[in-house]
Scaffold this motif. Structure first.
Motif: not given
Ligand SMILES: [Zn+2]
Ligand SMILES: [Zn+2]
Length: 349
Positions: A183-184, A192-193, A205-206, A212-215
């Motif tokens: 989850g984002l 993530v950070k 995982f999303t 994707a790019e933002d992750a």
């Protein structure tokens, strides 16, 4: 007492509106903070709308608080007038149970006192950060060493940050480990950070290919679209740890299968209705663990803030005026925010 402006929900089905509340004069152990920014957490919305069936009205949400110290009691030693300070989800706990002794006040055997809606565990109601000022005992106030210009982005660390940092630390995430973040959103983007900064190989995982790019920008090494069975199959048996931040009920087994032997998946999202029960076979064949985690203790919250200051980490935010809060709630329900709303309290006039 000082009378301060605030925003409150008066009932479960009325929008938040201007409200006045009284803050106590600082006692010997108290720190008085004039609030500069307050993050908007999903729990705020659940509480305002009584979705957990425990709200005492009027409800003044907000537990991602940063501001400036404007008065201290005469026994206060760690803060002085002018300091930046933060307050998270708790303002008190019993102080004498085994959890409190071990610095896990969030698991206080007698129930911690929430920054808002405190009487969940008895006592008087507490009012949170959607207000101009708060008075909190020193042992529940956090020091902030980030640059002052980044202060708004620090606010969400007090809930979203510690909720993800605590399990990552508890399960010893670090270099050489493969870590999944599910989850984002407000929690996931912090996961993530933080996992990236701790040196792990991070897979996000999303269900949304658009993220994707933002992750990657936030620090993910790989992206997996969790609704694509082929992509999921490729991830089987490779994770040391998975932090699952998704609050909507979903199939836990799909992620348990991705853990290697002795791996752990920890849930931090709070679903309104339970997830479907996981299959025991997903756990026993590889001695996998399924766990949960709630925010973090005060000492650990300070450690997290210091870690984030050192690594230049804040939350990705959208700053809003106080009177935008009801619109912000509607947008939050649609996940239409990257990734946390933060109220500029100077707009509460
Ligand atoms: Zn929260
Ligand atoms: Zn306790």
């Amino acid at each position: 007492m000082s009378s301060v402006k605030a925003y409150a929900a008066k009932t479960a089905d009325t929008p938040l509106a201007p409200f006045h509340l009284d803050r106590r004069e600082p006692g010997p152990d108290d720190v008085q903070i004039d609030i500069l920014y307050c993050g908007v957490c999903h729990s705020d919305l659940h509480t305002a709308r009584n979705e957990w069936h425990n709200t005492l009205y009027p409800a003044v949400p907000g537990h991602e608080i940063v501001g400036r110290v404007t008065a201290v009691g005469n026994a206060v030693s760690k803060f002085k007038v002018g300091d930046l300070a933060g307050v998270g989800c708790m303002v008190d706990s019993c102080g004498h149970c085994s959890s409190c002794h071990e610095g896990d006040e969030q698991y206080c055997e007698n129930g911690f006192t929430g920054t808002y809606n405190g009487p969940v565990f008895g006592g008087e109601n507490t009012f949170g950060g959607y207000s101009q000022r708060i008075v909190v005992k020193e042992s529940f106030v956090l020091k902030i060493s980030h640059d002052e210009k980044d202060l708004a982005s620090v606010a969400p660390l007090l809930c979203a940050g510690i909720t993800t940092y605590s399990p990552l630390r508890h399960w010893n995430v670090g270099p050489g480990m493969t870590v999944g973040i599910v989850g984002l959103g407000g929690l996931g983007h912090m996961g993530v950070k933080l996992a990236h900064a701790m040196g792990a190989h991070v897979v996000l995982f999303t269900t949304s290919p658009g993220k994707a790019e933002d992750a990657k920008r936030l620090g993910a090494d790989e992206i997996c679209i969790s609704k694509d069975p082929e992509q999921m199959a490729k991830q089987a048996n490779r994770f040391d740890f998975i932090l699952n931040t998704v609050a909507a009920p979903h199939d836990i087994n799909a992620f348990l299968q991705l853990l290697k032997r002795d791996g752990t998946m920890t849930l931090v999202g709070a679903p309104e209705t339970p997830h479907p029960s996981p299959e025991v076979f997903s756990l026993i064949f590889k001695r996998r663990s399924l766990a949960g985690s709630l925010i973090g203790g005060i000492a650990e919250t300070q450690e997290m803030l210091d870690f984030c200051a050192k690594h230049g980490i804040g939350s990705d935010i959208e700053v809003i005026p106080m009177d935008y809060i009801n619109t912000a709630y509607e947008r939050m329900l649609k996940s239409d925010v990257k990734y946390r709303f933060v109220i500029d309290m100077a707009t509460l006039k």
